[in-house]
Design an enzyme around this catalytic site. Structure first.
Site, PDB file in Angstrom:
ATOM      1  N   HIS A 110       0.827  -1.219   0.000  1.00 18.91           N
ATOM      2  CA  HIS A 110       0.000   0.000   0.000  1.00 18.91           C
ATOM      3  C   HIS A 110       0.862   1.271   0.000  1.00 18.91           C
ATOM      4  O   HIS A 110       0.512   2.279   0.601  1.00 18.91           O
ATOM      5  CB  HIS A 110      -0.944   0.018   1.203  1.00 18.91           C
ATOM      6  CG  HIS A 110      -1.895  -1.134   1.235  1.00 18.91           C
ATOM      7  ND1 HIS A 110      -3.045  -1.171   0.483  1.00 18.91           N
ATOM      8  CD2 HIS A 110      -1.852  -2.303   1.911  1.00 18.91           C
ATOM      9  CE1 HIS A 110      -3.675  -2.317   0.708  1.00 18.91           C
ATOM     10  NE2 HIS A 110      -2.972  -3.031   1.550  1.00 18.91           N
ATOM     11  N   ASN A 161     -10.113  -3.507   1.896  1.00 20.82           N
ATOM     12  CA  ASN A 161      -9.794  -3.376   0.478  1.00 20.82           C
ATOM     13  C   ASN A 161     -11.065  -3.088  -0.308  1.00 20.82           C
ATOM     14  O   ASN A 161     -12.158  -3.021   0.259  1.00 20.82           O
ATOM     15  CB  ASN A 161      -9.154  -4.668  -0.052  1.00 20.82           C
ATOM     16  CG  ASN A 161      -7.708  -4.839   0.395  1.00 20.82           C
ATOM     17  OD1 ASN A 161      -6.972  -3.867   0.539  1.00 20.82           O
ATOM     18  ND2 ASN A 161      -7.305  -6.081   0.617  1.00 20.82           N
TER      19      ASN A 161
END
Length: 484
Positions: A56, A129
């Site tokens: 990320h 997510n």
């Protein structure tokens, strides 16, 4: 006229007389080490980049609020969900998963969807997510999985051999692989995708009664995706396309919003449901557990400084408030440690005290010292517990609710291993056009794999999910369907 407000100073507050010329011995130098302003500027510059996130790394963020639109107090005592109409400030960070900080926004990759609620009982982080499932279901496999998504140690190139070798040897990944390779693998913008808590969590009400819960953020902009050729062109023309789109939308007053819904499962159903409800590679059928509206999230303010807010924002599924707890989900259990530990390494032991992470409620604890302690470090107050000096004390009513556990201490897999039904159901839900694009994407991604053994093993998984699924990919790769 120079005022105090716009007077340039050193980092320790002394006024700077010359910020254009370093101090030298004569016009040609050499430069003098006594130029402490120069030394401080160069030393700080060398340290301006904290280590990027292992996953990320590339992200965009925004501030906003959450407003409760439905009474969920029968299920949770969380104060920020206690009444319809209540608003709670929040910060959201969206991200790609596998790429580095400078990678393109429009790659085929899951997107991180992390929300920090600044509640009156402390911060609550919902770290998920844009997909309801994940590739693996046990945290012990996570470092190996992420290694396959990174670069080969010799070539420093992405390695499809590693990607498909791991997936073919980890059939639990099939459901997420199908989502990733579908049209939803490349969202058109960060505003046009759903978000999910993915894991199973536990809600507890004021009476101490619990339920299992899954979170769904439904985009109110509608789902939109990018075709691979368009995404590739954008990646070359504007690799920061998603970041720019989110900033510009908010800047122009076009505030993106999501409706938050939950699925609620009675605790006892966990023992009888046809899929293990704690397995993050599986979903709960919405026919069995319908969506219940909770509230609405709106993003209405851009960060003032990217580094201070988006880059230094830290999230963990272990950042919880009373009324919300965790489940026995093995992947979630590992994240409870790994996320906080990553922030301690990357940003520092006092990352929770940074403005973007600091709770809006009173913070009282006995943690002291550590690098970059930038508040008064507790002053001269009592610094241990228990104590006789009126220091902060525990509140037993806020203990997490107990739940029963049993069994031997052992390395044990989930006891239900149907990795194919839900992936096959998803395939059959797609239109013929969507199936064709899915197959084309998978074939294109698998063609560079060097070993037919890996391709055949993966084709076998597709076939078990749906025979047509497996046959079409085998035909695309010019390989036989493995005997089942």
């Amino acid at each position: 006229m120079t005022t105090e407000k716009n007077k340039l100073t050193t980092s320790w507050g002394a006024p700077v007389g010359d910020n254009q010329n370093s101090m030298t011995a004569g016009a040609r130098g050499p430069t003098l080490i006594q130029d402490v302003h120069l030394l401080e500027k160069l030393a700080h510059f060398n340290r301006e980049r904290v280590p990027e996130r292992v996953v990320h790394a590339k992200g965009a963020g925004a501030h906003g609020y959450f407003e409760v639109t439905n009474d969920v107090t029968p299920y949770t005592k969380a104060a920020f969900l206690s009444e319809v109409g209540k608003r709670t400030p929040l910060f959201v960070r969206f991200s790609t998963v596998a790429g580095e900080n400078g990678s393109a926004d429009t790659v085929r990759d899951p997107r991180g969807f992390a929300v920090k609620f600044y509640t009156e009982e402390g911060n609550y982080d919902l770290v998920g997510n844009n997909t309801p499932v994940f590739f693996i279901r046990d945290a012990i496999k996570f470092p190996d999985f992420i290694h396959t998504q990174k670069r080969h140690p010799q070539t420093h190139l992405k390695n499809p051999n590693a990607v498909w070798d791991f997936w073919s040897l980890s059939p639990e990944s099939l459901h997420q692989v199908t989502i990733l390779m579908s049209d939803r693998g490349i969202p058109a913008t960060l505003r046009h995708m759903h978000g999910f808590g993915s894991h199973t969590f536990k809600w507890v009400n004021a009476a101490g009664d619990g339920v299992w819960v899954k979170y769904h953020f439904k985009t109110e902009q509608g789902i939109q995706n990018l075709a691979p050729d368009v995404a590739a062109q954008i990646a070359g023309d504007n690799p920061d396309y998603h970041t720019e789109d989110l900033f510009n939308a908010i800047q122009s007053g076009n505030y993106p919003s999501w409706k938050l819904c939950v699925q609620i499962m009675p605790l006892e159903d966990a023992n009888t449901y046809r899929f293990d409800p704690f397995d993050v590679t599986k979903v709960w059928s919405q026919k069995d557990y319908p969506l219940i509206e909770v509230g609405r999230m709106v993003l209405d303010r851009n960060p003032e400084n990217y580094f201070a807010e988006v880059e230094q924002a830290t999230f963990s599924p272990g950042t919880l408030v009373p009324g919300i707890d965790v489940s026995p989900d093995k992947m979630l259990q590992g994240r409870l440690f790994a996320y906080h530990d990553a922030h301690r390494y990357r940003v520092g032991a006092n990352h929770q005290a940074l403005p973007i992470n600091r709770a809006r409620s009173e913070v009282n604890h006995y943690q002291r010292d550590g690098q970059m302690r930038f508040d008064n470090n507790g002053g001269g107050s009592v610094y241990y517990e228990p104590n006789s000096f009126g220091g902060p004390a525990e509140t037993p009513e806020n203990k997490p609710a107990a739940y029963e556990v049993s069994g031997q201490a052992d390395s044990v897999a989930y006891d239900r291993d149907d990795h194919y039904t839900q992936a096959g159901d998803l395939y059959r839900l797609l239109s013929e056009e969507e199936r064709s694009r899915l197959v084309q994407t998978i074939v294109g991604a698998m063609q560079p794999v060097e070993k037919d053994e890996i391709k055949l093993r993966q084709i076998g998984h597709f076939y078990k999910a749906d025979p047509e699924y497996g046959r079409r990919i085998a035909e695309g790769l010019g390989l036989p369907v493995p005997e089942q």
